[in-house]
Motif scaffolding. Structure first.
Motif, mmCIF file in Angstrom:
data_model
loop_
_atom_site.group_PDB
_atom_site.id
_atom_site.type_symbol
_atom_site.label_atom_id
_atom_site.label_comp_id
_atom_site.label_asym_id
_atom_site.label_seq_id
_atom_site.Cartn_x
_atom_site.Cartn_y
_atom_site.Cartn_z
ATOM 1 N N ASP A 210 0.832 -1.210 0.000
ATOM 2 C CA ASP A 210 0.000 0.000 0.000
ATOM 3 C C ASP A 210 0.865 1.259 0.000
ATOM 4 N N ALA A 211 1.969 1.234 0.755
ATOM 5 C CA ALA A 211 2.850 2.405 0.813
ATOM 6 C C ALA A 211 3.499 2.673 -0.542
ATOM 7 N N ILE A 212 3.919 1.609 -1.212
ATOM 8 C CA ILE A 212 4.544 1.780 -2.530
ATOM 9 C C ILE A 212 3.517 2.262 -3.550
ATOM 10 N N LYS A 213 2.295 1.766 -3.440
ATOM 11 C CA LYS A 213 1.240 2.242 -4.343
ATOM 12 C C LYS A 213 1.043 3.743 -4.181
ATOM 13 N N ARG A 214 1.088 4.224 -2.938
ATOM 14 C CA ARG A 214 0.927 5.668 -2.712
ATOM 15 C C ARG A 214 2.089 6.440 -3.329
ATOM 16 N N LYS A 215 3.306 5.896 -3.261
ATOM 17 C CA LYS A 215 4.454 6.569 -3.868
ATOM 18 C C LYS A 215 4.307 6.634 -5.384
ATOM 19 N N VAL A 216 3.854 5.540 -5.971
ATOM 20 C CA VAL A 216 3.646 5.520 -7.421
ATOM 21 C C VAL A 216 2.549 6.499 -7.807
ATOM 22 N N GLU A 217 1.496 6.550 -7.011
ATOM 23 C CA GLU A 217 0.409 7.499 -7.293
ATOM 24 C C GLU A 217 0.894 8.940 -7.186
ATOM 25 N N LEU A 218 1.819 9.213 -6.267
ATOM 26 C CA LEU A 218 2.410 10.550 -6.176
ATOM 27 C C LEU A 218 3.167 10.902 -7.459
ATOM 28 N N LEU A 219 3.922 9.931 -7.975
ATOM 29 C CA LEU A 219 4.626 10.152 -9.240
ATOM 30 C C LEU A 219 3.639 10.431 -10.366
ATOM 31 N N GLU A 220 2.562 9.653 -10.401
ATOM 32 C CA GLU A 220 1.559 9.839 -11.456
ATOM 33 C C GLU A 220 0.859 11.190 -11.304
ATOM 34 N N HIS A 221 0.609 11.593 -10.062
ATOM 35 C CA HIS A 221 -0.003 12.910 -9.834
ATOM 36 C C HIS A 221 0.931 14.011 -10.323
ATOM 37 N N TYR A 222 2.203 13.876 -10.033
ATOM 38 C CA TYR A 222 3.181 14.859 -10.499
ATOM 39 C C TYR A 222 3.215 14.899 -12.025
ATOM 40 N N ALA A 223 3.204 13.717 -12.650
ATOM 41 C CA ALA A 223 3.211 13.660 -14.115
ATOM 42 C C ALA A 223 1.976 14.334 -14.701
ATOM 43 N N ASP A 224 0.821 14.158 -14.056
ATOM 44 C CA ASP A 224 -0.402 14.820 -14.530
ATOM 45 C C ASP A 224 -0.259 16.339 -14.454
ATOM 46 N N ARG A 225 0.312 16.819 -13.366
ATOM 47 C CA ARG A 225 0.516 18.264 -13.216
ATOM 48 C C ARG A 225 1.467 18.800 -14.283
ATOM 49 N N VAL A 226 2.509 18.043 -14.542
ATOM 50 C CA VAL A 226 3.481 18.474 -15.554
ATOM 51 C C VAL A 226 2.843 18.475 -16.936
ATOM 52 N N ARG A 227 2.014 17.486 -17.233
ATOM 53 C CA ARG A 227 1.321 17.457 -18.530
ATOM 54 C C ARG A 227 0.376 18.646 -18.664
ATOM 55 N N SER A 228 -0.274 19.030 -17.569
ATOM 56 C CA SER A 228 -1.149 20.206 -17.614
ATOM 57 C C SER A 228 -0.340 21.459 -17.910
ATOM 58 N N ALA A 229 0.820 21.583 -17.267
ATOM 59 C CA ALA A 229 1.684 22.737 -17.530
ATOM 60 C C ALA A 229 2.170 22.728 -18.970
ATOM 61 N N LEU A 275 -0.878 29.335 -17.020
ATOM 62 C CA LEU A 275 0.447 28.732 -17.111
ATOM 63 C C LEU A 275 1.206 28.879 -15.802
ATOM 64 N N SER A 276 1.140 30.064 -15.218
ATOM 65 C CA SER A 276 1.821 30.276 -13.937
ATOM 66 C C SER A 276 1.269 29.350 -12.860
ATOM 67 N N GLN A 277 -0.044 29.182 -12.860
ATOM 68 C CA GLN A 277 -0.670 28.327 -11.851
ATOM 69 C C GLN A 277 -0.316 26.860 -12.048
ATOM 70 N N THR A 278 -0.342 26.401 -13.315
ATOM 71 C CA THR A 278 -0.043 24.991 -13.563
ATOM 72 C C THR A 278 1.425 24.669 -13.278
ATOM 73 N N ILE A 279 2.334 25.587 -13.594
ATOM 74 C CA ILE A 279 3.750 25.357 -13.284
ATOM 75 C C ILE A 279 3.962 25.358 -11.780
ATOM 76 N N ALA A 280 3.296 26.275 -11.068
ATOM 77 C CA ALA A 280 3.395 26.306 -9.607
ATOM 78 C C ALA A 280 2.853 25.012 -9.008
ATOM 79 N N ALA A 281 1.729 24.518 -9.553
ATOM 80 C CA ALA A 281 1.151 23.266 -9.060
ATOM 81 C C ALA A 281 2.095 22.089 -9.332
ATOM 82 N N ALA A 282 2.734 22.083 -10.505
ATOM 83 C CA ALA A 282 3.685 21.020 -10.828
ATOM 84 C C ALA A 282 4.881 21.064 -9.890
ATOM 85 N N ARG A 283 5.370 22.267 -9.603
ATOM 86 C CA ARG A 283 6.497 22.383 -8.672
ATOM 87 C C ARG A 283 6.119 21.879 -7.285
#
Length: 293
Positions: A210-229, A275-283
């Motif tokens: 479960d802990a590793i799944k949460r880490k992978v989901e964090l990576l996927e969430h970050y990737a989604d933010r970066v794609r939005s930016a 753009l500023s908001q999406t980059i800030a969210a990705a960061r």
């Protein structure tokens, strides 16, 4: 599709590239470390035969050259030429002998790095799926335009993400090993004593999963933010053509109609804010990856 190999951050780039050319040289971490191999250890008979042939060629060639020198050159010159040729033959033979006793450079690199890379064979199906998800997310971030342009430099993706993948890969490999061990131990007759031991182990393993799944989901969430930016960045780039559209409309729309021009201006202002908001969210999403658990 299975996971790609995952490497420890300190594995040299040359070894990573070697995998692309010679994947058959790499040995799973779950297998014993490869032994040092030379021509003598892998094919002693063939190596010995090759050296004998080489010696025969060298000696035969030297004798033939000696005869030719004696017939065509003065005695002193022939003697010196024969001596030089003999020295060249001895040095060359020594180099061939040493080369057959030296470990292949590529095999040595793989052997020394064993355990610092994990292959698809090191993971069971469940772990392999999780690792592949993490790798896809990391690849999406590293290949994004906002990353290449340095808009997310403060997150240090080039350092943080490989470390994250390696940490995840190590845990997933251990989970694969323990799952296989549990299946092996549980095979056969089930007893209360056995269940008393395996029960807590299963619960511990499930918590780790479960802990590793949460880490992978964090990576996927970050990737989604970066794609939005990235999408916002592309939209902003598309607005650079706005002047051409305004000029086009000026030739066809009634004089004095500024609604379209104002629309472009409003959209540009809105996009810059987006753009500023999406980059800030990705960061922000990226920074959470580097925080301790």
């Amino acid at each position: 599709m299975g996971p790609e190999p995952v490497f420890a951050p300190d594995v040299p780039v040359e070894v990573r590239r070697l995998f692309e050319r010679k994947p058959e040289l790499f040995v799973p971490a779950s297998s014993p470390k490869p032994k040092r191999q030379t021509s003598w250890s892998t094919e002693p008979a063939a190596t010995f035969g090759s050296l004998l042939v080489w010696l025969a060629v060298c000696v035969g060639g030297w004798i033939l050259a000696l005869i030719i020198f004696a017939l065509t050159l003065p005695t002193a010159v022939a003697a010196w030429a024969a001596l030089v040729l003999a020295i060249v033959g001895v040095v060359t033979t020594g180099a061939v002998g040493v080369g057959s006793a030296v470990e292949n450079r590529k095999q040595k690199a793989v052997r020394l790095q064993h355990g610092k890379y994990l292959l698809a064979e090191d993971f069971d199906e469940e772990s392999g799926r999780l690792l592949a998800r993490g790798q896809r997310a990391v690849k999406s971030v590293l290949e994004a335009t906002v990353t290449k342009r340095g808009l997310l430099d403060d997150v240090k993706n080039e350092l943080v993400l490989p470390e994250q993948l390696w940490d995840i890969g190590q845990v997933l490999h251990e989970q694969s090993v323990l799952r296989a061990r549990q299946r092996e131990v549980a095979r056969g007759m089930a007893t209360a004593e056995l269940e008393a031991v395996l029960g807590p182990q299963r619960r511990a393993l499930n918590r780790s999963v479960d802990a590793i799944k949460r880490k992978v989901e964090l990576l996927e969430h970050y990737a989604d933010r970066v794609r939005s930016a990235d999408a916002a960045l592309r939209a902003e780039a598309a607005l650079e053509d706005g002047d051409r559209y305004i000029e086009l409309l000026a030739r066809t729309e009634p004089v004095g109609d500024t609604s379209v021009v104002q629309g472009f201006a409003d959209e540009a202002a809105s996009l810059k804010n987006t753009l500023s908001q999406t980059i800030a969210a990705a960061r922000d999403a990226g920074r959470t990856l580097a925080l301790p658990d």
